[in-house]
Design a protein around this motif. Structure first.
Motif, PDB file in Angstrom:
ATOM      1  N   TYR A 131      46.686-125.366  87.049  1.00 36.79           N
ATOM      2  CA  TYR A 131      47.605-124.233  87.030  1.00 36.79           C
ATOM      3  C   TYR A 131      47.047-122.899  87.555  1.00 36.79           C
ATOM      4  CZ  TYR A 131      50.530-127.299  84.240  1.00 36.79           C
ATOM      5  OH  TYR A 131      51.299-128.356  83.809  1.00 36.79           O
ATOM      6  N   ILE A 132      45.743-122.801  87.762  1.00 41.82           N
ATOM      7  CA  ILE A 132      45.169-121.543  88.237  1.00 41.82           C
ATOM      8  C   ILE A 132      44.813-121.671  89.710  1.00 41.82           C
ATOM      9  CG2 ILE A 132      43.200-119.964  88.011  1.00 41.82           C
ATOM     10  CD1 ILE A 132      43.298-120.345  85.038  1.00 41.82           C
ATOM     11  N   ALA A 133      45.135-120.623  90.479  1.00 45.15           N
ATOM     12  CA  ALA A 133      44.848-120.624  91.918  1.00 45.15           C
ATOM     13  C   ALA A 133      43.376-120.939  92.166  1.00 45.15           C
ATOM     14  CB  ALA A 133      45.206-119.266  92.523  1.00 45.15           C
ATOM     15  N   ASN A 134      43.138-121.671  93.259  1.00 46.82           N
ATOM     16  CA  ASN A 134      41.789-122.177  93.524  1.00 46.82           C
ATOM     17  C   ASN A 134      40.895-121.135  94.197  1.00 46.82           C
ATOM     18  OD1 ASN A 134      42.549-124.780  92.590  1.00 46.82           O
ATOM     19  ND2 ASN A 134      43.537-125.164  94.565  1.00 46.82           N
ATOM     20  N   THR A 135      40.752-119.991  93.551  1.00 45.14           N
ATOM     21  CA  THR A 135      39.974-118.904  94.162  1.00 45.14           C
ATOM     22  C   THR A 135      38.575-118.780  93.581  1.00 45.14           C
ATOM     23  OG1 THR A 135      40.917-117.331  92.579  1.00 45.14           O
ATOM     24  CG2 THR A 135      42.029-117.544  94.715  1.00 45.14           C
ATOM     25  N   TYR A 136      38.258-119.574  92.571  1.00 43.43           N
ATOM     26  CA  TYR A 136      36.944-119.458  91.933  1.00 43.43           C
ATOM     27  C   TYR A 136      36.225-120.798  91.917  1.00 43.43           C
ATOM     28  CZ  TYR A 136      39.168-115.227  90.200  1.00 43.43           C
ATOM     29  OH  TYR A 136      39.832-114.035  90.125  1.00 43.43           O
ATOM     30  N   ALA A 137      34.967-120.778  92.347  1.00 45.03           N
ATOM     31  CA  ALA A 137      34.109-121.951  92.200  1.00 45.03           C
ATOM     32  C   ALA A 137      33.387-121.792  90.862  1.00 45.03           C
ATOM     33  CB  ALA A 137      33.123-122.041  93.357  1.00 45.03           C
ATOM     34  N   ARG A 138      34.053-122.210  89.809  1.00 41.65           N
ATOM     35  CA  ARG A 138      33.533-121.942  88.466  1.00 41.65           C
ATOM     36  C   ARG A 138      32.307-122.810  88.161  1.00 41.65           C
ATOM     37  NH1 ARG A 138      37.675-118.873  86.130  1.00 41.65           N
ATOM     38  NH2 ARG A 138      39.806-119.591  86.435  1.00 41.65           N
ATOM     39  N   PHE A 139      31.416-122.272  87.314  1.00 40.05           N
ATOM     40  CA  PHE A 139      30.369-123.098  86.730  1.00 40.05           C
ATOM     41  C   PHE A 139      31.028-124.070  85.743  1.00 40.05           C
ATOM     42  CE2 PHE A 139      27.775-119.102  87.475  1.00 40.05           C
ATOM     43  CZ  PHE A 139      27.066-119.631  88.544  1.00 40.05           C
ATOM     44  N   PRO A 140      30.430-125.219  85.493  1.00 36.89           N
ATOM     45  CA  PRO A 140      31.054-126.230  84.619  1.00 36.89           C
ATOM     46  C   PRO A 140      30.902-125.886  83.139  1.00 36.89           C
ATOM     47  CG  PRO A 140      28.946-127.038  85.382  1.00 36.89           C
ATOM     48  CD  PRO A 140      29.161-125.721  86.085  1.00 36.89           C
ATOM     49  N   LEU A 141      31.365-124.712  82.755  1.00 43.29           N
ATOM     50  CA  LEU A 141      31.258-124.251  81.375  1.00 43.29           C
ATOM     51  C   LEU A 141      32.581-123.654  80.930  1.00 43.29           C
ATOM     52  CD1 LEU A 141      27.935-122.233  80.948  1.00 43.29           C
ATOM     53  CD2 LEU A 141      28.416-124.537  80.170  1.00 43.29           C
ATOM     54  N   CYS A 142      32.969-123.946  79.693  1.00 44.50           N
ATOM     55  CA  CYS A 142      34.089-123.251  79.066  1.00 44.50           C
ATOM     56  C   CYS A 142      33.516-122.461  77.899  1.00 44.50           C
ATOM     57  CB  CYS A 142      35.136-124.250  78.583  1.00 44.50           C
ATOM     58  SG  CYS A 142      36.526-123.472  77.739  1.00 44.50           S
ATOM     59  N   LEU A 143      33.441-121.150  78.061  1.00 48.03           N
ATOM     60  CA  LEU A 143      32.864-120.294  77.038  1.00 48.03           C
ATOM     61  C   LEU A 143      33.925-119.946  75.990  1.00 48.03           C
ATOM     62  CD1 LEU A 143      30.756-117.913  79.302  1.00 48.03           C
ATOM     63  CD2 LEU A 143      30.034-120.019  78.158  1.00 48.03           C
TER      64      LEU A 143
END
Length: 387
Positions: free
Chosen positions: A10-22
């Motif tokens: 659901y979120i636009a693909n503008t971030y190459a996130r680290f594999p963490l959910c803080l």
């Protein structure tokens, strides 16, 4: 669905996130959704000035939250007015325009520069000199101000009226002044996204002299390097120069969205009623948060920032696997022999969160990070760099 799956869907693909959910944090420690704890040296990219869930900061926010959460700028607001006064008293600037972000603070600075050029030099004096490797925001105009082609290529045509000088090359600036009808020169004292590179003192004093000689504005972008991060309240203060306009955001409200454009004597009255505005700018809650943050960035804290900075530089300079260390205060870049991405991953696996700037590791710890945590984190970074 997991949070990561919902995000991907659901979120636009503008971030190459680290594999963490803080999910939670206190001070310079933060936990992920699996309960693993990390020492955070990124602070939301220089935003969480006093780390996570700071008690005094929360208290100031809650007090205001129980009064008014928003008024709009159609009315006067006590936190907004007091914050503007505090910023002016601490800097010597004369007036403040509040917005929501660094990009918006820079948009205001650009508008002020263009209007100043028109009023004082002529309608054709619209060009602003910025520096190569600079970063000033992601709106079309602040992208145009950014001196990096990589940020331009997907969004052409950008706003006209920007030319780019080599950092620390005053002769290049002089050439551009001769070739263009300029109204301002805009710079970051420490180029964050450009590789955490502090500009030379001689170059900055030279820019100030040129600005005076040519009757153009000196505009300091303090979005990332400001609000105590450099070891002074604003990074330009390390060099004894006085900008005409200062933009800032990020750490100003310690974790809430707030931008500010500080206007000096030359430009304090350039903007009139209706010429600029922001629905959320100077929001009472964000302003209350910023009042708390600024009131705590005192001489004692700034001296401690400098002390911690010296410790990091001393520990990392010449350490195995480290080519160079750059930056100012607690805004530090580490050039490494191994790829930065590998070191970031290794640090994360060992409980330390660091981020990138170009091909460097970037450190942006909380200004009040505990010495014990900082020492532990630096040890882990050194071990990762050594391979």
């Amino acid at each position: 669905m997991t949070i990561k799956e919902i995000d991907k869907e659901y979120i636009a693909n503008t971030y190459a996130r680290f594999p963490l959910c803080l999910v939670s944090g206190k001070g310079s420690l933060v936990k992920d959704d699996e309960g693993k704890e990390y020492i955070d040296l990124g602070t939301g990219i220089a935003v969480n000035t006093f780390g996570y869930s700071d008690d005094l900061w929360i208290g100031a926010i809650n007090e205001q939250l129980n009064c008014l959460q928003h008024t709009s700028n159609l009315y006067y607001s006590e936190p907004c007015a007091k914050l503007a006064r505090m910023l002016c008293e601490r800097t010597g600037m004369k007036k403040v325009f509040f917005s929501n972000s660094g990009a918006e603070a820079n948009e205001c600075a650009i508008k002020v520069a263009r209007k100043y050029g028109e009023l004082n030099k002529g309608a054709e004096y619209t060009t602003i000199i910025t520096l190569k490797d600079s970063f000033h925001g992601r709106t079309l105009t602040t992208l145009a101000a950014t001196g990096q082609d990589v940020f331009h290529k997907d969004f052409l045509p950008l706003t006209d009226g920007f030319v780019y000088a080599e950092p620390n090359n005053l002769e290049d600036v002089k050439s551009l002044l001769k070739e263009n009808k300029c109204c301002a020169v805009m710079f970051e004292v420490v180029q964050g996204e450009g590789g955490v590179r502090a500009l030379d003192a001689d170059f900055l004093t030279g820019l100030e002299e040129l600005a005076k000689q040519e009757d153009i504005l000196l505009v300091a972008d303090e979005v990332q390097c400001g609000n105590g991060r450099s070891g002074e309240l604003y990074a330009y203060m390390n060099y004894g120069i006085t900008p005409d306009v200062v933009s800032t955001a990020k750490g100003l409200a310690g974790g809430l969205p707030l931008g500010a454009t500080l206007l000096g004597e030359k430009v304090k009255d350039v903007l009139g009623a209706g010429m600029h505005g922001s629905t959320f700018g100077g929001n009472p809650i964000c302003s209350a948060a910023a009042l708390n943050v600024l009131s705590r960035i005192d001489d004692k804290l700034l001296a401690d920032v400098k002390k911690k900075s010296r410790y990091i530089f001393d520990e990392l300079n010449g350490s195995k696997g480290i080519i160079s260390v750059s930056g100012l205060g607690l805004m530090i870049g580490i050039e490494t022999e191994r790829p930065a991405a590998e070191i970031i991953e290794e640090c994360r696996n060992n409980g330390v969160l660091v981020i990138k700037a170009k091909q460097k590791i970037r450190l942006l710890p909380a200004l009040n990070i505990e010495t014990e945590l900082l020492e532990k984190a630096v040890k882990i970074i050194k071990e990762a760099c050594a391979g």
